[in-house]
Design a protein around this motif. Structure first.
Motif, PDB file in Angstrom:
ATOM      1  N   LEU A 207       0.852  -1.186   0.000  1.00  0.00           N
ATOM      2  CA  LEU A 207       0.000   0.000   0.000  1.00  0.00           C
ATOM      3  C   LEU A 207       0.888   1.236   0.000  1.00  0.00           C
ATOM      4  O   LEU A 207       1.818   1.342   0.798  1.00  0.00           O
ATOM      5  CB  LEU A 207      -0.894   0.005   1.242  1.00  0.00           C
ATOM      6  N   ILE A 208       0.595   2.170  -0.890  1.00  0.00           N
ATOM      7  CA  ILE A 208       1.339   3.431  -0.943  1.00  0.00           C
ATOM      8  C   ILE A 208       0.464   4.547  -0.378  1.00  0.00           C
ATOM      9  O   ILE A 208      -0.723   4.626  -0.683  1.00  0.00           O
ATOM     10  CB  ILE A 208       1.728   3.803  -2.385  1.00  0.00           C
ATOM     11  N   ILE A 209       1.068   5.400   0.447  1.00  0.00           N
ATOM     12  CA  ILE A 209       0.386   6.623   0.864  1.00  0.00           C
ATOM     13  C   ILE A 209       1.248   7.812   0.472  1.00  0.00           C
ATOM     14  O   ILE A 209       2.475   7.709   0.383  1.00  0.00           O
ATOM     15  CB  ILE A 209       0.090   6.661   2.382  1.00  0.00           C
ATOM     16  N   LEU A 259       3.688   9.479 -14.789  1.00  0.00           N
ATOM     17  CA  LEU A 259       3.609   8.844 -13.477  1.00  0.00           C
ATOM     18  C   LEU A 259       2.156   8.622 -13.055  1.00  0.00           C
ATOM     19  O   LEU A 259       1.822   7.591 -12.454  1.00  0.00           O
ATOM     20  CB  LEU A 259       4.351   9.678 -12.436  1.00  0.00           C
ATOM     21  N   GLU A 260       1.299   9.592 -13.362  1.00  0.00           N
ATOM     22  CA  GLU A 260      -0.123   9.404 -13.060  1.00  0.00           C
ATOM     23  C   GLU A 260      -0.687   8.219 -13.835  1.00  0.00           C
ATOM     24  O   GLU A 260      -1.445   7.396 -13.290  1.00  0.00           O
ATOM     25  CB  GLU A 260      -0.904  10.671 -13.403  1.00  0.00           C
ATOM     26  N   PHE A 261      -0.320   8.111 -15.096  1.00  0.00           N
ATOM     27  CA  PHE A 261      -0.790   6.992 -15.904  1.00  0.00           C
ATOM     28  C   PHE A 261      -0.194   5.676 -15.403  1.00  0.00           C
ATOM     29  O   PHE A 261      -0.881   4.642 -15.366  1.00  0.00           O
ATOM     30  CB  PHE A 261      -0.417   7.221 -17.368  1.00  0.00           C
ATOM     31  N   TYR A 262       1.077   5.717 -14.998  1.00  0.00           N
ATOM     32  CA  TYR A 262       1.758   4.516 -14.502  1.00  0.00           C
ATOM     33  C   TYR A 262       1.024   3.923 -13.302  1.00  0.00           C
ATOM     34  O   TYR A 262       0.828   2.711 -13.217  1.00  0.00           O
ATOM     35  CB  TYR A 262       3.191   4.892 -14.122  1.00  0.00           C
ATOM     36  N   ALA A 263       0.605   4.790 -12.398  1.00  0.00           N
ATOM     37  CA  ALA A 263      -0.110   4.313 -11.208  1.00  0.00           C
ATOM     38  C   ALA A 263      -1.378   3.562 -11.595  1.00  0.00           C
ATOM     39  O   ALA A 263      -1.724   2.530 -10.989  1.00  0.00           O
ATOM     40  CB  ALA A 263      -0.458   5.493 -10.300  1.00  0.00           C
ATOM     41  N   LYS A 264      -2.069   4.062 -12.614  1.00  0.00           N
ATOM     42  CA  LYS A 264      -3.298   3.402 -13.071  1.00  0.00           C
ATOM     43  C   LYS A 264      -2.974   2.145 -13.870  1.00  0.00           C
ATOM     44  O   LYS A 264      -3.591   1.093 -13.672  1.00  0.00           O
ATOM     45  CB  LYS A 264      -4.120   4.363 -13.916  1.00  0.00           C
ATOM     46  N   ALA A 265      -2.024   2.256 -14.775  1.00  0.00           N
ATOM     47  CA  ALA A 265      -1.703   1.123 -15.640  1.00  0.00           C
ATOM     48  C   ALA A 265      -1.167  -0.065 -14.853  1.00  0.00           C
ATOM     49  O   ALA A 265      -1.391  -1.217 -15.227  1.00  0.00           O
ATOM     50  CB  ALA A 265      -0.684   1.555 -16.700  1.00  0.00           C
ATOM     51  N   GLN A 266      -0.463   0.215 -13.754  1.00  0.00           N
ATOM     52  CA  GLN A 266       0.118  -0.860 -12.942  1.00  0.00           C
ATOM     53  C   GLN A 266      -0.801  -1.285 -11.798  1.00  0.00           C
ATOM     54  O   GLN A 266      -0.402  -2.085 -10.947  1.00  0.00           O
ATOM     55  CB  GLN A 266       1.478  -0.418 -12.390  1.00  0.00           C
ATOM     56  N   ASP A 267      -2.007  -0.766 -11.766  1.00  0.00           N
ATOM     57  CA  ASP A 267      -3.012  -1.184 -10.773  1.00  0.00           C
ATOM     58  C   ASP A 267      -2.496  -1.060  -9.339  1.00  0.00           C
ATOM     59  O   ASP A 267      -2.661  -1.960  -8.510  1.00  0.00           O
ATOM     60  CB  ASP A 267      -3.454  -2.631 -11.031  1.00  0.00           C
ATOM     61  N   LEU A 268      -1.874   0.071  -9.043  1.00  0.00           N
ATOM     62  CA  LEU A 268      -1.333   0.284  -7.706  1.00  0.00           C
ATOM     63  C   LEU A 268      -2.405   0.832  -6.771  1.00  0.00           C
ATOM     64  O   LEU A 268      -3.283   1.593  -7.192  1.00  0.00           O
ATOM     65  CB  LEU A 268      -0.155   1.264  -7.771  1.00  0.00           C
ATOM     66  N   ARG A 269      -2.323   0.432  -5.517  1.00  0.00           N
ATOM     67  CA  ARG A 269      -3.220   0.997  -4.500  1.00  0.00           C
ATOM     68  C   ARG A 269      -2.493   2.152  -3.830  1.00  0.00           C
ATOM     69  O   ARG A 269      -1.496   1.956  -3.149  1.00  0.00           O
ATOM     70  CB  ARG A 269      -3.612  -0.038  -3.465  1.00  0.00           C
ATOM     71  N   ILE A 270      -2.980   3.357  -4.069  1.00  0.00           N
ATOM     72  CA  ILE A 270      -2.366   4.567  -3.535  1.00  0.00           C
ATOM     73  C   ILE A 270      -3.429   5.378  -2.807  1.00  0.00           C
ATOM     74  O   ILE A 270      -4.475   5.705  -3.379  1.00  0.00           O
ATOM     75  CB  ILE A 270      -1.735   5.423  -4.660  1.00  0.00           C
TER      76      ILE A 270
END
Length: 606
Positions: A207-209, A259-270
């Motif tokens: 989990l990223i915060i 970076l915004e797209f990367y977070a979505k494309a990699q299905d990260l929980r932020i």
């Protein structure tokens, strides 16, 4: 003269290596090296990152008793074979930097380990000794995968036996992270996200915060002409490189968008707009942290096993100078620079002579400031982007290599050896290539240096990169010409006092100014650590975080900090991309119970 057959040389040396590890013969292993040869061990003999030089150090390390066996015997290196399938290709000859007429041989190879049960990748660089025998100048042994828990590299199918949609499966995975994250990562910029993706590929929930409202916020809110400092290939994001239509040096808004797209494309929980409420507390018995997160105004309690601080550097380093409040103009840190357009026709002082100062001086000249002066407080290590591109990125990070192979090649070099090579030949090549630039800068008054410490040898840009992650350097991409042409003046010294219309320097001289910008970098990441965890954590991790240890490895980043369950990720894109794997493997080993037995860390890392 007999022609050199790199494949034959590599095969013969590797046969001797195979025999030495099979018999666990420490003396035979060590004798494969030059007396001054280097070994770089990344998790193969212990759960740590270590570089050693010389027969005595290698022998002491490999002979150390672990579970009643030598470290070499316990590792159980086996299935040693040349690696021919990567983009690095078969064994090759390379020119020896200090003796260009002489050739060495380098090759990648693969191996297995018994303890821990793992697969590894290595690279050796061979040269001939005085007797004509091929000996290792350097060998790297890098653990790549724990058997049974290999990093997922294949493209996922995207179809599911229970007929679920991808979105439904993803929602379940993200909900599991929300409910019980194994790892909490603080910081949602490139390093934090690459650590999270790497962990996910090893089956670890992360989990990223981030305190900011958007991913890429830090990049988007920097000065307008900021770009990546190195080439696009060198700055690739893990698993998702920049499109080939992107420029070589990528502008900050384009980076933020990606970076915004990367977070979505990699299905990260932020969780954005989120911070820890109070200092997290480590429960030694449960081996978990107790942490309360303010998630955009809502308090959420979690118990991760690990916390990674990936929040970059510390706060802006803004000096307090006498009379600053009396100054009639604008004074601020480069972190707050939003562009030079409002200061057309103004007299500008930029304090500092590193990369930020370089960029700001260009911005002020481009936007029509009446005068721009760079205030240099100490000597600077300068290199042109052209020279660095040719000698570093054009070789090791050439786009003919897959980025994972380029990372492996780059990090197979023991950093201490890199410093030695910079002193003996590397810096001389840079100086020769940039001679006109250096002569012009010196004539204009800029003080240059290539030494980390006086008398310590000219390590140059390469050495500053290894030891200080480029702090104290200026990678010239245009400001050098402005200095030489007189469009940017240079003033050596410190501002000791502000007056209403200008400043006073330590030599007593005065300068009129309308704008003073401090491009003076950032405080230690230690400040971030203290603000999150409290002062007491220093009793366990110490006060030295940045820098390198005796072998040239990063002192605390991506390795044990001294506090169980607390890790630090930091540095440029390339560090996050490569070392996220080393960090993820240590966390995975801890979760599997592998790091609590004989493959443990040595004590007393300096």
């Amino acid at each position: 003269m007999t022609s050199l057959d790199p494949h034959a040389v590599a095969s013969e040396w590797l046969n001797a290596f195979r025999s030495a590890v099979a018999s666990a013969d420490v003396d035979a292993f060590v004798n494969l090296f030059l007396p001054s040869g280097w070994l770089r061990d990344h998790l193969s003999f212990q759960w740590d990152l270590k570089s050693l030089r010389g027969h005595d150090n290698l022998k002491a390390y490999l002979s150390e008793q672990v579970d009643d066996r030598t470290r070499l015997a316990r590792a159980g290196i086996h299935d040693v074979r040349l690696q021919m399938s990567s983009t690095l290709g078969p064994p090759i000859a390379f020119p020896i930097p200090s003796e260009p007429a002489e050739k060495g041989v380098q090759s990648a190879f693969e191996f297995g380990l018994i303890a821990p049960p793992a697969l590894g990748r290595g690279l050796f660089r061979l040269v001939q000794d005085f007797n004509g025998n091929w000996k290792a100048l350097a060998v790297s042994l890098i653990l790549e995968d724990i058997k049974g828990h290999e990093e997922s590299r294949d493209r996922p199918l995207g179809l599911f036996p229970d007929l679920s949609t991808y979105e439904e499966v993803k929602a379940k995975q993200l909900a599991a992270i929300d409910q019980d994250p194994t790892v909490l990562i603080i910081g949602a910029e490139q390093t934090g996200m690459m650590c999270a993706v790497r962990l996910r590929q090893l089956g670890v929930r992360a989990l990223i915060i981030d305190k900011n409202p958007t991913v890429g916020h830090v990049w988007r809110n920097r000065y307008p002409n900021l770009t990546t400092q190195t080439t696009a290939h060198h700055c690739s994001m893990l698993y998702q490189p920049w499109p080939t239509t992107y420029p070589k040096y990528i502008g900050k808004d384009k980076v933020a968008d990606f970076l915004e797209f990367y977070a979505k494309a990699q299905d990260l929980r932020i969780w954005l707009s989120s911070t820890t409420e109070d200092p997290p507390v480590y429960d030694q018995e449960k081996r978990r942290w107790k942490a309360t997160v303010n998630r955009d105004g809502q308090k959420v309690y979690i118990e991760p096993s690990h916390i990674i601080l990936a929040a970059g550097s510390g706060p802006a380093n803004m000096p307090k100078v006498e009379g600053m409040s009396d100054f009639a103009g604008s004074v601020y840190h480069s972190d707050e620079h939003r562009g030079a357009a409002p200061f057309t026709g103004k007299r500008v002082l930029v304090v500092g002579s590193g990369n930020a100062a370089h960029d700001l001086c260009i911005d002020f000249v481009a936007k029509g400031a009446s005068s721009v002066t760079m205030v240099q407080r100490g000597s600077t290590c300068v290199a042109s982007a052209n020279a660095v591109d040719k000698h570093v990125f054009g070789i090791t990070f050439n786009e003919k290599y897959a980025i994972e192979d380029a990372d492996f090649l780059s990090n197979s070099m023991p950093p201490g050896l890199g410093l030695e090579m910079a002193i003996t030949s590397g810096t001389a090549r840079f100086k020769a290539m940039d001679k006109d630039l250096f002569d012009g800068l010196t004539k204009a008054g800029l003080k240059l240096t290539w030494e980390l410490t006086p008398g310590g040898g000219e390590v140059g840009f390469q050495g500053y990169t290894i030891a200080l992650t480029t702090a104290g350097t200026m990678l010239d991409r245009g400001c050098g010409e402005l200095i030489i042409d007189g469009k940017v003046k240079v003033k050596n010294g410190e501002i000791v006092r502000f007056e209403k219309g200008g400043v006073v320097f330590d030599d007593g001289r005065k300068a009129d100014a309308d704008v003073v910008v401090y491009a003076t970098g950032y405080l230690s990441v230690l400040e971030n650590i203290k603000s999150i965890f409290g002062e007491s954590i220093l009793d366990r991790i110490g006060a030295q975080i940045e820098g390198v240890d005796d072998g040239g490895e990063m002192r605390k980043a991506y390795r044990s900090t001294g506090q169980p369950g607390f890790w630090i990720g930091m540095g440029p894109f390339a560090h996050g991309r490569f070392f996220s794997k080393r960090l993820a493997l240590q966390i995975l080993a801890d979760e599997l119970g592998l790091s609590s037995v004989g493959h443990g860390k040595l004590q007393g890392t300096k």
